[in-house]
Scaffold this motif. Structure first.
Motif, PDB file in Angstrom:
ATOM      1  N   GLU A 122     -52.641 -23.086 -16.593  1.00  0.00           N
ATOM      2  CA  GLU A 122     -51.218 -22.747 -16.532  1.00  0.00           C
ATOM      3  C   GLU A 122     -50.929 -21.357 -17.085  1.00  0.00           C
ATOM      4  O   GLU A 122     -49.853 -20.809 -16.848  1.00  0.00           O
ATOM      5  N   THR A 123     -51.845 -20.798 -17.844  1.00  0.00           N
ATOM      6  CA  THR A 123     -51.585 -19.486 -18.441  1.00  0.00           C
ATOM      7  C   THR A 123     -51.589 -18.406 -17.367  1.00  0.00           C
ATOM      8  O   THR A 123     -52.290 -18.516 -16.355  1.00  0.00           O
ATOM      9  N   GLY A 124     -50.853 -17.348 -17.642  1.00  0.00           N
ATOM     10  CA  GLY A 124     -50.848 -16.227 -16.720  1.00  0.00           C
ATOM     11  C   GLY A 124     -52.218 -15.599 -16.543  1.00  0.00           C
ATOM     12  O   GLY A 124     -52.674 -15.400 -15.409  1.00  0.00           O
ATOM     13  N   PRO A 125     -52.900 -15.276 -17.645  1.00  0.00           N
ATOM     14  CA  PRO A 125     -54.202 -14.615 -17.485  1.00  0.00           C
ATOM     15  C   PRO A 125     -55.170 -15.425 -16.635  1.00  0.00           C
ATOM     16  O   PRO A 125     -55.880 -14.856 -15.792  1.00  0.00           O
ATOM     17  N   ALA A 183     -54.347 -17.686 -14.332  1.00  0.00           N
ATOM     18  CA  ALA A 183     -53.826 -17.702 -12.964  1.00  0.00           C
ATOM     19  C   ALA A 183     -54.160 -16.395 -12.251  1.00  0.00           C
ATOM     20  O   ALA A 183     -54.404 -16.380 -11.040  1.00  0.00           O
ATOM     21  N   GLY A 184     -54.163 -15.307 -13.015  1.00  0.00           N
ATOM     22  CA  GLY A 184     -54.482 -14.018 -12.411  1.00  0.00           C
ATOM     23  C   GLY A 184     -55.965 -13.770 -12.237  1.00  0.00           C
ATOM     24  O   GLY A 184     -56.364 -12.738 -11.686  1.00  0.00           O
ATOM     25  N   LEU A 233     -58.554 -14.426  -8.319  1.00  0.00           N
ATOM     26  CA  LEU A 233     -58.878 -13.433  -7.285  1.00  0.00           C
ATOM     27  C   LEU A 233     -59.866 -12.378  -7.771  1.00  0.00           C
ATOM     28  O   LEU A 233     -60.104 -11.372  -7.089  1.00  0.00           O
TER      29      LEU A 233
END
Lengths: 804, 804
Positions: free
Chosen positions: A180-183, A185-186, A189
């Protein structure tokens, strides 16, 4: 939704039973660490004093991690894989410790924790125990390159480890909480930057454990077809193993469905990886394959207590930490714990000595093939020094101070270019799309930006083989670089100064890792993490206030002195010397702040080498001539403050020739600290010689002025120290206007001198003061009217004409 | 891939021509701001002096933003929508400024920039000009709630704005550069927390501009079917408009394909939103609909120069900033600029006065329907005070200091519960899954955690109507709360202290926004951003070193004094007073650090109110009796240091009864600063009265000790100040062991007093010193042996027995 289902069962019944026994052993050891102070093998009934007084740790994620670990072991043995394990659910410390002990590595690193009953007792006792080991997957655990306390960085660490490691497979377990964290999720890719020809593979294993501390996880609750579409959209081929499918029991009968399915998808995933790499390497074409990944759904706290006091625990968030509390004082809980632990049948798993039985140890890989003993995870073992071109050959000629005007980072770029050339397998440059903006584009004379995607005609130096890693994510730059360093390689992270705060917390965790690992005898030092911060606070006339923040230095200086170094080279040659030093250093975080705009060079290379060696020093040529004690010290740190200080000194020398001015430049900020606080700290007598004991010191500093006070408050002359720096006043304006907004301009420095040096209240002093006030006003008006800096300040020396 | 294609053209030819004229006007005004110092309407040929001397700004994203803006305007007018615009590509400042000027809002806010030729000249000149306006979408721009300088937060701001705004549609443009950041990648699934019954809608518009500064964007280069799968996986229905499809010209003929397609998908998306909301609201069922979103692909720098000096510019990264440089000195570039600008046919768009022609102004919404004038974007306009229950009613009775032991945050939880009840439409609590862990679970007596997904039997207080926002992402908590506050509501963000560093950079940007917006007359103050940091550095015995970092306070204190406040309430009653104050305050960032573990209460509510009003003060009951000047001052800030200080004072009073001890507690950290530095700063004479001018001060501080020196270095008695705090020594151990590791324990504070107060070298002093050394050793040994704290320290008062 593609699962193993429908294929032939990959495991024989015997294999399943042995894998399951190994899993039981790991689960037993995991629970034992959380609970047991004594009686590790349950050779007698549990009594309250066998239980730890404080029950600390996290059970919930352990069984899933153990399941994955044992299956990876099977694959390693079968395929002779070079594989490492990144534990995203870092709370699963006891699970990973359990596996390293089963493999023997733990006892090799910590001989007192032997692989027998005595060692097991110590293993259990030390976990989350004062003087023992921490509860997370941390530096203390062999095989780890990832501290799991702060969530979000597992997958980027995994990719960082895989770069330039063509034979390595990095298995990376990602918790559905972390996801769920942004890092995190990023991070998915990152596969756009992984070249199947030269890099290794990452095998993400998304562990749908279902719950966090008190909440369900998002990825476990969105429709499964959405989850798979998402992962497919990230470029992966997800294979699913569902251990909570209520229609198909996961365990409990001879088929052990989950063991069969996990073994099957793991085989398939590793086949996919091998095929993709073979295809790429045979064809030489680095297209982006559809990399496999695994989605594993298992109940949280699987195999633990089903219910406690009528409350469902297994498969819920109640299993997150310690499922049975108050065991010492609650006989029912004690009995339940004993039932639970005995359910793993430890008597079948450990022999009379308490060592794992041979059937178990035969399952795990041996030597360096053990994930816990893979030298890649102790990067210092593999570290090879960089081949560094002689920085002196890149020197800017400086016939006299200030005579040469050049961009410092532009100069450095030529050296970095040649570092890249000389180290094609162990050095990368990381940046959030800012290498060119930070004027390091000489790198592109010899390499490209790494990109494994569609290329188009107008792309600029883009290819799968590039050694510059550019992505618009400071998190990814930091995380990739950390993974790269921790596995024994080298790198530089160049960023805009303001936005490096995006990774403040990642820096924290890396600094803590470095601090702790320094104290672990078997961990070898790794290359330093080098930040080159440019496009700094004084160079944001293009971007304005949001891009103006020099506070990362303050943040860094809170960490342990033995770990952090901060450098503010004042010109191109000192920047060359500094970066050469940083790339040779080990196990530090080096922060280097340097400008990108053309700016005067002050020191010849020989002078630069001496100045950087000293860390700070008097620039005699810039101050009043002669050996006399000064009336005032003009100190400076940072390229722009140095320029203003030198301009101020020039003004003072011309207009108040009897005033004795000393100019001191600081390149190594930690020199300002007492030597009791930092290994680079200047001893008090030396400090007093440079800064005097009683004369006013006007200190022009690059960042927030309070830091200089913080570093020097115990120095004899602190009460005479007056610091100018960034006062959080900014906008889109000209460079000199920015300085004036923050009272850091040359004219204000002169005013500061006049106001603070006794005896300058005379006519000459006051006349110069008024001229400075007028000059500031004239500059302000010129800028407001014409949109550019006044000609008064386009040369660093005072032009000698009246400002009006 | 669903596009508008195949449906009936939604626009008449006349509508297309008018929309396109509006777009041309916005593009003209965008380019004009970047280039023109004079001759804004091109009423004569351009000459070099018409051009700004420094060309600053970003053209590339502007045309796409303008295209979206004009199409949203059409939809607003047609549907009478309550819509706001969040500009993710924040470099597109001039585009948004252009639109606000066309709508008339800009001139209403800044009358000197009138909507005519005179105003246009000012509009152009001021952009990125000293004394003018910044180059990003910033607080200065009407209609903005989002500074676009630091990328990553647009979508979370949009969701924050939509919460509890059922009639609002937040159009959020996400740049494909920004989409690479972790925070943005983690924002897509915010739709799991958006309730279609009570919340508004977010319409994400992913703008595939194709390039960043020097690189292509990842999302533009992955296979389009992967991109759509990913967005679908996030729960959206993506509608695609492709403006770079080479087989189908986007512009240039009467059909204006892109206008038709964009109008079509926008109609469809808004229909979808309306249908989803109608369905949810009529049924009362808050299921998660498949929300629509738009993927818009257009060439970077569209309608700008195709080529410059033979280099393709439009559609490449070369269009990112200023496509024609050196225009003043390069006649060819000047001619090219003139051709470019005249291509928009300004003579058709602006009348003789330079005002937009009536045909244009008729297109935009009017009054508060203009996105630039929507009061939601100037949240202070809509701000209603919270209905706050009287905190005194939640007071912990304190018959004598230390007699009541209770968790401070647990006490606060009851008050927060009632704040939630009393304010069902304008207050939310945000946390990364830590509300229960931080002991604020009383909230769940009246509400749930918001979750719009599948619910299961063992879930704990989870529902679509919950007012507690829990997600494992500090970024999302911060971003949602910022969006919520900026649109006129209230909230608290509670987090583990260490991990609040994850949002350091977001805090920076919000603090900058607050600072700037204070100086903008038409912006009204908003509610403060309140951090309640618990599970702090001294309470991480469960988690260890990675969870131990008190440095956020240091980070915050670098920002403008008029914006930041830091409170360290020592007990439950002072925490109640503090949070009541914070929720009443406006336009600050308040940082409150408070413990969650049961801990002694020191002050009655009346005393707590007085103490918090004063910010710091002497606790006479804790020091030596009588009004005499003290021999030593024991100062403290933070709950745990306060406990240790009081225990140390107790020890000193018992064992060295002739020593006059003064105990000072600091609840408002900024009181330590001089009043010239911070509005809360204590005047020097008052400071001297409390801390004396010449007596040793032993200061026990919650965080890194250097901060206290930084705040007090100009105080008279600074040379006698000795600060104990966190020295970055931590692991998984007992609470008291953590204090000993950092020399902050009661015994060490006593040692510090003995070592620093003259005259304690006598027998009694040295005997006590040795007893303290022994006590430390005994505590250490007990802890190492038994895994828990020694009974010596389980009461705050000294038990009077010998430690051995």
């Amino acid at each position: 939704m593609e699962t193993w289902s429908g294929q032939r069962a990959p495991l024989t019944g015997n294999e399943v039973r042995r894998l399951d026994a190994y899993w039981r052993a790991a689960n037993y050891l995991t629970a034992g660490q959380i609970y047991l102070l004594d009686n590790p093998l349950l050779r007698r009934a549990l009594v309250p004093s066998d239980i730890k007084p404080r029950l600390l740790g996290h059970w919930g994620t352990g069984p899933g991690l153990n399941l994955i670990y044992v299956h990876l072991n099977r694959a390693i043995v079968r395929r002779d894989l070079d594989m490492i394990f990144v534990t995203g659910p870092g709370h699963g410390g006891p699970a990973i410790v359990a596996n390293t002990w089963l493999e023997g590595t733990y006892s090799e690193c910590y001989p007192e924790v032997s692989r027998d009953g005595t060692g097991m007792a110590r293993l259990f006792r030390q976990f989350s125990f004062p003087g023992g080991i921490p509860s997370h997957v941390a530096a203390e655990i062999p095989g780890s390159i990832h501290e799991g306390g702060e969530l979000g960085y597992s997958l980027m660490h995994a990719y960082g480890a895989a770069f330039d490691n063509p034979d390595l497979v990095v298995a990376c377990v990602i918790g559905d909480g972390e996801a769920e964290t942004g890092p995190l999720a990023g991070s998915w890719l990152s596969n756009v930057f992984l070249n199947p020809v030269r890099d290794g593979a990452v095998l993400p294993i998304l562990h749908l454990n279902g719950y966090k501390i008190a909440n369900p996880t998002v990825l476990d609750r969105i429709p499964p077809e959405d989850l798979l579409a998402m992962l497919h959209g990230f470029g992966y081929q997800p294979y699913v193993v569902d251990g909570v499918d209520r229609d198909h029991p996961a365990t409990g009968d001879d088929s052990f469905r989950v063991h069969q399915e996990l073994a099957g998808v793991l085989d398939r995933a590793l086949d996919d990886i091998a095929a993709a790499q073979r295809h790429a390497r045979e064809s030489g074409r680095a297209d982006r394959p559809r990399w496999p990944m695994i989605v594993l759904r298992t109940p949280k706290g699987w195999t633990g207590p089903q219910q406690v006091s009528g409350q469902q625990v297994e498969g819920t968030f109640h299993a997150h930490q310690v499922p049975l509390a108050g065991v010492r004082g609650n006989p029912a809980h004690l009995a339940e714990l004993e039932r639970w632990l005995r359910g793993y049948r430890p008597e079948e798993l450990f022999d009379a000595d308490g060592s794992p039985v041979a059937e178990l140890t035969a399952l795990s890989p041996t030597g360096a093939r053990r994930m816990s003993a893979n030298p890649t995870t102790n990067g210092g073992l593999l570290l090879r020094d960089l081949a560094l071109p002689d920085f002196r050959e890149y020197a800017v000629p400086v016939p006299e101070p200030g005579a040469t005007v050049v961009g410092a980072t532009w100069t450095l770029g030529g050296w970095i270019r040649d570092v890249i050339t000389a180290n094609p397998d162990r050095f990368r440059l990381f940046a959030p799309d800012e290498v060119a903006s930070n004027r390091l584009d000489a790198a592109f004379e010899v390499t490209d930006r790494a990109f494994v995607g569609a290329l188009r005609p107008n792309d600029d130096h883009l290819s799968p083989t590039g050694r510059v890693m550019e992505v618009l994510s400071e998190h990814l730059c930091q995380g990739w670089l950390e993974g790269y360093l921790l596995t024994g390689r080298h790198g530089i992270f160049t960023s805009y100064e303001a936005f490096i705060h995006i990774v403040d917390s990642m820096f924290n965790q890396h600094a803590k890792w470095l601090k702790v690992s320094r104290q672990i005898p078997w961990r070898r030092p790794i290359a330093s993490l080098n930040y080159l911060l440019s496009s700094h606070v004084w160079q944001q006339d293009h971007n304005g206030f949001s891009h103006q923040d020099p506070g990362f230095i303050d943040h860094v200086m809170n960490k342990k002195a033995e770990i952090v170094r901060v450098y503010l080279p004042p010109d191109a040659n000192t920047l060359l010397v500094t970066m050469d030093h940083c790339l040779r250093s080990r196990h530090y975080v080096n922060v280097v702040v340097a400008g990108k705009h053309p700016s005067p060079c002050w020191l010849t290379m020989d002078e630069a080498v001496r100045h950087c060696r000293d860390g700070l020093g008097t620039w005699h040529w810039a101050g009043s001539p002669g050996p006399d004690e000064p009336d005032v010290v003009l100190a400076c740190a940072g390229d722009v403050p140095t320029l203003e200080t030198l301009a101020a000194a020039d003004l003072l020398r011309r207009h108040l020739p009897t005033l004795r001015v000393r100019v001191v430049n600081v390149v190594d900020l930690t020199r300002l600290q007492p030597d009791t606080e930092h290994p680079h700290g200047l001893p008090d007598p030396d400090f007093d010689r440079v800064f005097t004991c009683d004369k006013p010191v006007i200190f022009a500093y690059h960042g927030y002025p309070w830091l200089i006070h913080r570093l020097t408050y115990r120095r004899s002359n602190h009460q005479n120290l007056h610091v100018r720096g960034y006062l959080e006043e900014g906008t889109t304006t000209t460079p000199f206007d920015m300085l004036m907004l923050n009272n850091l301009d040359r004219f204000h420095l002169v005013i500061d001198v006049i106001d603070r040096v006794p005896g300058l209240a005379d006519h000459a002093g006051q006349e110069l003061r008024q001229a400075m006030v007028d000059a500031r006003r004239a500059c302000r008006e010129h800028t407001r009217r014409y949109g550019e800096d006044s000609p008064l300040v386009t040369e660093w020396r005072w032009l000698g004409t009246s400002p009006d």
